[in-house]
Design an enzyme around this catalytic site. Structure first.
Site, short mmCIF file in Angstrom:
data_model
loop_
_atom_site.label_atom_id
_atom_site.label_comp_id
_atom_site.label_asym_id
_atom_site.label_seq_id
_atom_site.Cartn_x
_atom_site.Cartn_y
_atom_site.Cartn_z
N CYS A 39 47.22 -64.30 7.03
CA CYS A 39 46.39 -64.74 5.90
C CYS A 39 44.93 -64.45 6.19
CB CYS A 39 46.57 -66.24 5.66
SG CYS A 39 48.27 -66.75 5.43
N CYS B 203 47.41 -102.67 0.18
CA CYS B 203 48.37 -101.59 -0.10
C CYS B 203 49.11 -101.15 1.16
CB CYS B 203 47.65 -100.44 -0.81
SG CYS B 203 47.82 -98.80 -0.13
N CYS C 225 48.50 -97.77 2.62
CA CYS C 225 47.18 -97.71 3.26
C CYS C 225 47.27 -98.29 4.67
CB CYS C 225 46.16 -98.52 2.46
SG CYS C 225 46.01 -97.99 0.74
N CYS D 156 47.29 -69.40 9.47
CA CYS D 156 48.13 -68.19 9.55
C CYS D 156 47.30 -66.93 9.75
CB CYS D 156 49.03 -68.13 8.32
SG CYS D 156 49.05 -66.61 7.39
#
Ligand SMILES: *[C@@H]1O[C@H](CO)[C@@H](O)[C@H](O)[C@H]1NC(C)=O
Length: 433
Positions: free
Chosen positions: A189, A55, A58, A186
């Site tokens: 937060c 892939c 990947c 943050c």
């Protein structure tokens, strides 16, 4: 011995032919034979990439993933599963495409999908957020009780939202939600987190509080147009869509949040249904599980016609709306129909309309002594809501038996004609009296 040989052989094939990572990269190669021991039984948080060697995405992740492993060395463990070599694990964890990155955090049994940018920095941030969450899960809530890695953060009522569960939990529920979109780095937060948790506890049963890591679940953050952190959105009660989300404009302390959300809750409480008691089940619907049940007995339809009765019902509905945040039940019956009920509440016999407020849990009641009018009822209920007023035990200390009757058809009463009178009915009445 044969098993060991085949594992060695597999390891050789995987390692030699197509594995992306070598032990020096700090990325642990995970297989069905070591996954349990390395990841699930391990206390550490793990970042696991499921890949297939063919892939392209990947392949391009390889340098960043190696960088990630280096950066997280000694902090969070990093592993990879070559799903092409053995699809057992990818099947077990519902991997649908490659690469899939999963974070095995506090709750190892339900890893979360990482859907952010495929850079070492972004993945590391998500990993650190998980570390923080795990640590707070143990320290938070004041009890300091170790959840033993089971992931149950007891005492924390904040619901963790993800791209996968957001619509199911928030949009498909009738509850009121406040959702915080945060970023792990943050500062505001971080300050909000303990207040948010406290508010969630206080608002339990009324308003749900959720938190979504906007850096790990970027598509949700984009859907709600989140531009800064923290962003708080309000989702009203009842069925809702994403477009129903509103901006939260209250303060950031627990008490600010509780009062803001509490107001929304009150505004969102529907007026109670005023239910006619026609059988056991309507009575239960009206009163069961309610803190109090307001039971009215209205005059017989021949004494007070449809217009008169509707006036009483309107008065009751108006009061129901007024006291709706009390979550009381509201029920009514025609005088003379539910004799056991009237008797147990001592409202029968001295004239209708009558009203009693019953606490079926405590089997206590209060009877309206003033007038059955807007003002009289309002005053009575206000006293009740303040815990004032005289209460008496329900006669017999059990729920009265309710008889099944036809519900009111909304019409005026008809005097029975002679043919309607059934002699057996008369006999029955005599027996009862
Ligand atoms: C109870 O009464 C309601 C309304 O009159 C009716 O719809 C319902 O079917 C009745 N239930 C039972 C169990 O009799």
């Amino acid at each position: 011995m044969r098993q060991l040989a085949s594992i060695l052989l597999l390891a050789f094939v995987v390692g030699g032919a197509s594995a992306f990572y070598s032990p020096t990269d700090g990325v642990v190669e995970l297989t069905p034979s070591n996954f349990d021991r390395e990841v699930l039984k391990d206390d550490a948080i793990w970042i696991v990439e499921f890949y297939a060697p063919w892939c392209g995405h990947c392949q391009s992740l390889v340098p960043e993933y190696k960088k990630l492993a280096k950066a997280l060395k000694g902090v969070v463990k990093v592993g990879s599963v070559n799903a092409d070599a053995d699809s057992t694990l990818s099947g077990q964890f519902g991997v649908r495409g490659f690469p899939t990155i999963k974070i095995f955090g506090a709750n190892k049994k339900s890893p979360t999908d990482y859907n952010g940018q495929r850079t070492a920095k972004a993945i590391a941030e998500a990993a650190l957020a998980e570390v923080k969450k795990k640590v707070q899960g143990v320290l938070g809530g004041g009890g300091g009780s170790s959840s033993g890695g089971s992931g149950s953060s007891s005492g924390d009522e904040v619901i963790e939202l993800t791209e996968d569960n957001f619509d199911k939990l928030v949009l498909n529920s009738d509850d009121i939600w406040l959702v915080e979109f945060f970023a792990p780095w943050c500062g505001h937060c971080k300050n909000l987190a303990p207040e948010w948790a406290k508010a969630a506890k206080e608002l339990k049963g009324k308003v749900k509080l959720g938190a979504l890591d906007a850096t790990a679940h970027q598509s949700k953050a984009a859907e709600y147009n989140v531009r800064g952190y923290p962003t708080i959105k309000f989702f009203p009660a009842g069925s809702k869509r994403a477009s129903d989300a509103q901006e939260y404009d209250g303060g950031r302390t627990a008490s600010d949040i509780v009062s803001w959300a509490g107001d929304k809750h009150v505004a969102n409480v529907p007026a109670p249904e005023l239910i006619e008691i026609t059988n056991e089940s309507t009575f239960e619907t009206a009163c069961e599980g309610k803190p109090l049940c307001v039971v009215s007995v209205l005059p017989h339809i021949l004494d007070c016609d449809a217009k008169c009765r509707n006036k009483f019902l309107d008065t009751l509905r108006t009061q129901g709306e007024k006291f709706k945040q009390k979550l009381w039940g509201w029920a009514w019956a025609e005088g003379g129909q539910q004799l056991a009920l009237e008797e147990s509440l001592e409202v029968g016999g001295f004239g209708y309309p009558a009203m009693a407020v019953v606490n079926f849990k405590k089997m206590k009641f209060s009877v309206l002594k003033g007038s059955f009018s807007k003002d009289g009822i309002n005053e009575f209920l206000r006293d009740i809501s303040y815990g004032r007023g005289h209460t008496a035990p329900v006669r017999g200390a059990k729920k009265p038996a309710i008889v099944s009757v036809d519900p009111w058809d909304g019409k005026d009463g008809q005097l029975p004609t002679e043919e309607d009178i059934d002699l057996s009915d008369i006999d029955l009445d005599k027996d009862e009296l």
